[in-house]
Motif scaffolding. Structure first.
Motif, PDB file in Angstrom:
ATOM      1  N   PHE A 145      -1.823 -16.763  18.631  1.00 15.55           N
ATOM      2  CA  PHE A 145      -1.473 -17.962  19.398  1.00 15.55           C
ATOM      3  C   PHE A 145      -1.400 -17.636  20.888  1.00 15.55           C
ATOM      4  CE2 PHE A 145       1.761 -20.479  21.550  1.00 15.55           C
ATOM      5  CZ  PHE A 145       1.321 -21.764  21.310  1.00 15.55           C
ATOM      6  N   TRP A 146      -0.710 -16.543  21.207  1.00 17.45           N
ATOM      7  CA  TRP A 146      -0.567 -16.137  22.606  1.00 17.45           C
ATOM      8  C   TRP A 146      -1.903 -15.691  23.193  1.00 17.45           C
ATOM      9  CZ3 TRP A 146       3.658 -18.171  24.005  1.00 17.45           C
ATOM     10  CH2 TRP A 146       4.757 -18.200  23.156  1.00 17.45           C
ATOM     11  N   GLN A 147      -2.693 -14.968  22.419  1.00 17.14           N
ATOM     12  CA  GLN A 147      -3.994 -14.495  22.895  1.00 17.14           C
ATOM     13  C   GLN A 147      -4.944 -15.667  23.155  1.00 17.14           C
ATOM     14  OE1 GLN A 147      -4.320 -12.009  19.469  1.00 17.14           O
ATOM     15  NE2 GLN A 147      -4.178 -10.119  20.665  1.00 17.14           N
ATOM     16  N   ASN A 148      -4.953 -16.638  22.259  1.00 13.45           N
ATOM     17  CA  ASN A 148      -5.804 -17.811  22.458  1.00 13.45           C
ATOM     18  C   ASN A 148      -5.383 -18.598  23.692  1.00 13.45           C
ATOM     19  OD1 ASN A 148      -7.334 -17.220  20.193  1.00 13.45           O
ATOM     20  ND2 ASN A 148      -6.185 -18.599  18.857  1.00 13.45           N
ATOM     21  N   GLY A 149      -4.087 -18.756  23.869  1.00  8.13           N
ATOM     22  CA  GLY A 149      -3.590 -19.463  25.055  1.00  8.13           C
ATOM     23  C   GLY A 149      -3.964 -18.755  26.339  1.00  8.13           C
ATOM     24  N   GLU A 150      -3.861 -17.441  26.320  1.00  7.69           N
ATOM     25  CA  GLU A 150      -4.238 -16.648  27.498  1.00  7.69           C
ATOM     26  C   GLU A 150      -5.722 -16.800  27.799  1.00  7.69           C
ATOM     27  OE1 GLU A 150      -3.977 -13.880  30.709  1.00  7.69           O
ATOM     28  OE2 GLU A 150      -2.508 -15.166  29.719  1.00  7.69           O
ATOM     29  N   ALA A 151      -6.550 -16.724  26.766  1.00 10.31           N
ATOM     30  CA  ALA A 151      -8.005 -16.853  26.966  1.00 10.31           C
ATOM     31  C   ALA A 151      -8.352 -18.230  27.523  1.00 10.31           C
ATOM     32  CB  ALA A 151      -8.737 -16.612  25.650  1.00 10.31           C
ATOM     33  N   ARG A 152      -7.756 -19.270  26.980  1.00 12.76           N
ATOM     34  CA  ARG A 152      -8.025 -20.631  27.487  1.00 12.76           C
ATOM     35  C   ARG A 152      -7.586 -20.771  28.942  1.00 12.76           C
ATOM     36  NH1 ARG A 152      -5.997 -21.979  22.481  1.00 12.76           N
ATOM     37  NH2 ARG A 152      -4.024 -22.607  23.416  1.00 12.76           N
ATOM     38  N   TYR A 153      -6.402 -20.246  29.262  1.00  9.66           N
ATOM     39  CA  TYR A 153      -5.883 -20.361  30.622  1.00  9.66           C
ATOM     40  C   TYR A 153      -6.757 -19.608  31.623  1.00  9.66           C
ATOM     41  CZ  TYR A 153      -2.851 -19.862  34.668  1.00  9.66           C
ATOM     42  OH  TYR A 153      -2.350 -19.875  35.949  1.00  9.66           O
ATOM     43  N   ILE A 179       5.677 -15.982  32.807  1.00 13.49           N
ATOM     44  CA  ILE A 179       6.076 -17.396  32.752  1.00 13.49           C
ATOM     45  C   ILE A 179       5.387 -18.191  33.850  1.00 13.49           C
ATOM     46  CG2 ILE A 179       8.035 -18.954  33.139  1.00 13.49           C
ATOM     47  CD1 ILE A 179       9.728 -16.895  31.510  1.00 13.49           C
ATOM     48  N   ASP A 180       5.267 -17.593  35.027  1.00 15.34           N
ATOM     49  CA  ASP A 180       4.648 -18.271  36.173  1.00 15.34           C
ATOM     50  C   ASP A 180       3.124 -18.266  36.127  1.00 15.34           C
ATOM     51  OD1 ASP A 180       7.199 -18.723  37.168  1.00 15.34           O
ATOM     52  OD2 ASP A 180       7.158 -16.961  38.483  1.00 15.34           O
ATOM     53  N   GLY A 181       2.535 -17.571  35.144  1.00 12.87           N
ATOM     54  CA  GLY A 181       1.082 -17.509  35.030  1.00 12.87           C
ATOM     55  C   GLY A 181       0.447 -16.508  35.964  1.00 12.87           C
ATOM     56  N   GLN A 182       1.265 -15.635  36.543  1.00 15.31           N
ATOM     57  CA  GLN A 182       0.747 -14.645  37.488  1.00 15.31           C
ATOM     58  C   GLN A 182       0.333 -13.346  36.800  1.00 15.31           C
ATOM     59  OE1 GLN A 182       0.207 -15.543  40.695  1.00 15.31           O
ATOM     60  NE2 GLN A 182       0.870 -17.504  39.887  1.00 15.31           N
ATOM     61  N   ALA A 183       1.032 -12.972  35.732  1.00 13.67           N
ATOM     62  CA  ALA A 183       0.703 -11.740  35.012  1.00 13.67           C
ATOM     63  C   ALA A 183      -0.144 -12.089  33.803  1.00 13.67           C
ATOM     64  CB  ALA A 183       1.983 -11.034  34.564  1.00 13.67           C
ATOM     65  N   PRO A 184      -1.235 -11.359  33.600  1.00 11.86           N
ATOM     66  CA  PRO A 184      -2.030 -11.613  32.397  1.00 11.86           C
ATOM     67  C   PRO A 184      -1.265 -11.191  31.148  1.00 11.86           C
ATOM     68  CG  PRO A 184      -2.908  -9.738  33.596  1.00 11.86           C
ATOM     69  CD  PRO A 184      -1.798 -10.307  34.431  1.00 11.86           C
ATOM     70  N   LEU A 185      -1.499 -11.900  30.071  1.00  9.90           N
ATOM     71  CA  LEU A 185      -0.839 -11.604  28.809  1.00  9.90           C
ATOM     72  C   LEU A 185      -1.735 -10.654  28.018  1.00  9.90           C
ATOM     73  CD1 LEU A 185       1.070 -14.141  26.701  1.00  9.90           C
ATOM     74  CD2 LEU A 185      -0.280 -12.368  25.618  1.00  9.90           C
ATOM     75  N   SER A 186      -1.345  -9.403  27.963  1.00  5.45           N
ATOM     76  CA  SER A 186      -2.142  -8.391  27.256  1.00  5.45           C
ATOM     77  C   SER A 186      -1.949  -8.528  25.754  1.00  5.45           C
ATOM     78  CB  SER A 186      -1.707  -6.993  27.698  1.00  5.45           C
ATOM     79  OG  SER A 186      -0.384  -6.734  27.248  1.00  5.45           O
ATOM     80  N   ASN A 187      -2.806  -7.843  25.002  1.00  4.88           N
ATOM     81  CA  ASN A 187      -2.660  -7.831  23.546  1.00  4.88           C
ATOM     82  C   ASN A 187      -1.320  -7.232  23.135  1.00  4.88           C
ATOM     83  OD1 ASN A 187      -5.157  -9.013  23.198  1.00  4.88           O
ATOM     84  ND2 ASN A 187      -6.207  -7.077  22.908  1.00  4.88           N
ATOM     85  N   ALA A 188      -0.868  -6.213  23.870  1.00  4.96           N
ATOM     86  CA  ALA A 188       0.417  -5.582  23.561  1.00  4.96           C
ATOM     87  C   ALA A 188       1.566  -6.565  23.787  1.00  4.96           C
ATOM     88  CB  ALA A 188       0.606  -4.331  24.412  1.00  4.96           C
ATOM     89  N   LEU A 189       1.506  -7.321  24.888  1.00  3.76           N
ATOM     90  CA  LEU A 189       2.550  -8.316  25.137  1.00  3.76           C
ATOM     91  C   LEU A 189       2.510  -9.420  24.087  1.00  3.76           C
ATOM     92  CD1 LEU A 189       2.636  -8.814  29.017  1.00  3.76           C
ATOM     93  CD2 LEU A 189       4.432  -7.892  27.558  1.00  3.76           C
ATOM     94  N   ALA A 190       1.322  -9.822  23.684  1.00  2.02           N
ATOM     95  CA  ALA A 190       1.189 -10.843  22.637  1.00  2.02           C
ATOM     96  C   ALA A 190       1.852 -10.361  21.348  1.00  2.02           C
ATOM     97  CB  ALA A 190      -0.280 -11.179  22.399  1.00  2.02           C
ATOM     98  N   ALA A 191       1.649  -9.093  21.015  1.00  8.26           N
ATOM     99  CA  ALA A 191       2.258  -8.529  19.809  1.00  8.26           C
ATOM    100  C   ALA A 191       3.780  -8.480  19.936  1.00  8.26           C
ATOM    101  CB  ALA A 191       1.701  -7.136  19.543  1.00  8.26           C
ATOM    102  N   GLN A 192       4.264  -8.140  21.120  1.00  8.99           N
ATOM    103  CA  GLN A 192       5.710  -8.108  21.333  1.00  8.99           C
ATOM    104  C   GLN A 192       6.308  -9.514  21.263  1.00  8.99           C
ATOM    105  OE1 GLN A 192       5.799  -5.909  25.097  1.00  8.99           O
ATOM    106  NE2 GLN A 192       6.997  -4.338  24.028  1.00  8.99           N
ATOM    107  N   LEU A 193       5.627 -10.484  21.875  1.00  9.88           N
ATOM    108  CA  LEU A 193       6.111 -11.872  21.800  1.00  9.88           C
ATOM    109  C   LEU A 193       6.152 -12.338  20.351  1.00  9.88           C
ATOM    110  CD1 LEU A 193       4.280 -13.515  24.832  1.00  9.88           C
ATOM    111  CD2 LEU A 193       6.752 -13.203  24.574  1.00  9.88           C
TER     112      LEU A 193
END
Length: 92
Positions: free
Chosen positions: A71-79, A47-61
């Protein structure tokens, strides 16, 4: 004529969207962590932007929140791209 691509002043981490969805759902980060089988600390760091969002976390979300993993993967890549661009020094 020169072309200048759109360069936003800032790009929010995907965790900001997670936080907004938690608000809408009335969940706490700890509740999301429990539903995902993750630690509360990891979810808070996401939430704080400190941990990278992995593909596994994106799938869980995607599974828990109903928002597609891409959606989550694209947001992570842009950020992360925006974050990296902030450290690049342009030659003078």
């Amino acid at each position: 004529m020169a072309r200048y691509p759109y360069q936003p002043d800032s790009v929010p981490p995907p965790g900001e969207t997670v936080a907004e969805l938690l608000d809408v759902l009335g969940w706490t980060p700890a509740e999301l962590a429990q539903r995902m089988g993750q630690s509360s600390a990891l979810i808070q760091d996401l939430i704080d932007g400190q941990a990278p969002l992995s593909n596994a976390l994106a799938a869980q979300l995607a599974q828990v929140l109903g928002v597609p993993a891409h959606f989550w993967q694209n947001g992570e890549a842009r950020y992360r791209t925006w974050q990296a661009q902030q450290t690049v020094v342009t030659p003078s």
